[in-house]
Design a protein around this motif. Sequence first.
Motif, PDB file in Angstrom:
ATOM      1  N   SER A 114       9.846   1.782   3.098  1.00 32.48           N
ATOM      2  CA  SER A 114       9.666   0.398   2.697  1.00 32.48           C
ATOM      3  C   SER A 114       9.654   0.368   1.169  1.00 32.48           C
ATOM      4  N   PRO A 115      10.276  -0.631   0.536  1.00 35.32           N
ATOM      5  CA  PRO A 115      10.335  -0.656  -0.927  1.00 35.32           C
ATOM      6  C   PRO A 115       8.990  -0.844  -1.623  1.00 35.32           C
ATOM      7  N   ASN A 116       7.947  -1.161  -0.898  1.00 33.73           N
ATOM      8  CA  ASN A 116       6.637  -1.268  -1.546  1.00 33.73           C
ATOM      9  C   ASN A 116       5.826   0.022  -1.398  1.00 33.73           C
ATOM     10  N   SER A 117       6.458   1.093  -0.935  1.00 36.27           N
ATOM     11  CA  SER A 117       5.801   2.403  -0.826  1.00 36.27           C
ATOM     12  C   SER A 117       5.659   3.026  -2.210  1.00 36.27           C
ATOM     13  N   THR A 118       4.513   3.585  -2.491  1.00 40.75           N
ATOM     14  CA  THR A 118       4.312   4.294  -3.757  1.00 40.75           C
ATOM     15  C   THR A 118       3.685   5.651  -3.471  1.00 40.75           C
ATOM     16  N   TYR A 119       4.423   6.681  -3.800  1.00 35.38           N
ATOM     17  CA  TYR A 119       3.971   8.060  -3.633  1.00 35.38           C
ATOM     18  C   TYR A 119       4.440   8.855  -4.838  1.00 35.38           C
ATOM     19  N   ASN A 120       3.776   9.947  -5.146  1.00 33.55           N
ATOM     20  CA  ASN A 120       4.192  10.746  -6.296  1.00 33.55           C
ATOM     21  C   ASN A 120       5.401  11.623  -6.000  1.00 33.55           C
ATOM     22  N   PHE A 121       5.968  11.531  -4.817  1.00 35.90           N
ATOM     23  CA  PHE A 121       7.194  12.251  -4.505  1.00 35.90           C
ATOM     24  C   PHE A 121       8.389  11.309  -4.386  1.00 35.90           C
TER      25      PHE A 121
END
Length: 99
Positions: free
Chosen positions: A83-90
């Motif tokens: 999903s484009p609102n996902s935020t992860y450091n990878f």
Amino acid sequence: NSGDATSDVGNRQQGASWVGAFDMSGNVWEWVSSLYEPYPYSAGDGREADTGARTDVQRVLRGSSWYYSGSLDLRAAYRNWYSPNSTYNFIGFRCARSN
């Protein structure tokens, strides 16, 4: 790199592509603008549509990352989706410009 974080850009000089691009796979998954649709590719199937700020879609990620990568996944053409609102450091993105 301790194996659990990103590397500095250009850290692996021997991994440059034939055009001199660095870090194309294995550092972070890179967002692309395409909506996720199964192959085969068809430019007219809506995957290149501008959906604005919608987050109820799945966007394509390319290149794999340090976080989870099988040996077959470590190539620039490999794709995944989130999903484009996902935020992860990878997950990241690539800034590019034309000369």
